[in-house]
Design an enzyme around this catalytic site. Structure first.
Site: not given
Length: 261
Positions: A13-14, A20, A151
């Site tokens: 993903t990403g 990624g 985060y």
């Protein structure tokens, strides 16, 4: 070294840029069929072209940070051998200015995207008694940065999810691990560093030096990690060669934390 993942199916993903994309390229180069995902068609097409020069690739336009996007991705790719939960966002923001909506958004993107996909693919791996789930977390999951607490919270949550999942793998050849890179050279990192250092008019090299000196003083390597370095570590964890590493949180510059199962 042959990582012995030729013929495996890997979803990253990403994967249209940064870490990624580097992971997707490395897995394809090792012979895996790689599914790259993203929510921007132009960037997805460019990523697929890059990865496709190294091996087999499929591109799926979907955003697993939403329930609808995760369902679309799962419908397009019902089964995988290797799941790399890399999708994530970050920003510097004073704690007292982070709104409820921003907390929820960070949790949806960084945590629930991986939870949704793992919840679907993990049972199949256990049934087949082989599979890999890898969360791309961060050193911020262990040392919450004051300039982006939201985060750091999501990266700690990823560690909890991964370690809890690993308990269900006993007696199988399925593993669940986390990779914890330090600050990594990727799209947006230059502006991020500029936003948190004091001397914003200094050269890029000087700003990077100030960042590690004042904001990441415990760094061992005192530089940005390259995306390819994270990709190499992730590809090893995806390999049968890493079969004894399970439930681990592996820091890119600090070794393996609790650990071999």
């Amino acid at each position: 070294m042959d990582l012995k993942i030729a013929g495996k199916t890997a979803l990253v993903t990403g994967s249209t840029a940064g870490i990624g994309l580097a992971i997707a390229a490395k897995l394809a180069d090792e012979g895996a069929e790689v599914i790259v995902t993203g929510r921007n068609q132009a960037k997805l097409d460019a990523a697929a072209q890059t990865v496709g020069q190294l091996g087999k690739v499929r591109a799926v336009l979907a955003d697993p940070a939403t329930e609808e996007g995760a369902k679309a991705l799962i419908a397009a790719v019902p089964q995988v051998d290797i799941l790399v939960n890399n999708l994530g966002i970050y920003e510097a923001r004073p704690f007292v200015e982070i709104t409820d909506a921003e907390w929820r958004n960070f949790f949806e993107v960084n945590v629930l995207s991986g939870v949704r996909l793992s919840r679907h693919y993990f049972p199949g791996m256990l049934e087949r008694t082989w599979g890999r789930v890898i969360f791309i977390s961060s050193e911020s999951g262990l040392m919450t940065p004051g300039e982006m607490v939201h985060y750091g919270m999501t990266k700690t949550a990823q560690l909890a999810v991964a370690r809890g999942m690993a308990d269900a793998t006993r007696g199988t050849q399925v593993t669940v691990n986390s990779v914890l890179p330090g600050p990594t050279r990727s799209e947006g990192i230059v502006e991020f560093i500029r936003s948190v250092v004091e001397n914003k008019d200094a050269s890029e090299a000087e700003r990077e030096a100030e960042f590690f000196s004042k904001l990441r003083p415990l760094s061992l390597i005192r530089r940005l990690i390259e995306a390819d370095e994270v990709a190499a570590m992730t590809a090893f964890l995806a390999s049968p060669l890493a079969s004894a590493t399970n439930g681990a949180a592996i820091r890119a510059e600090g070794g393996i934390l609790p650990t071999i199962a």
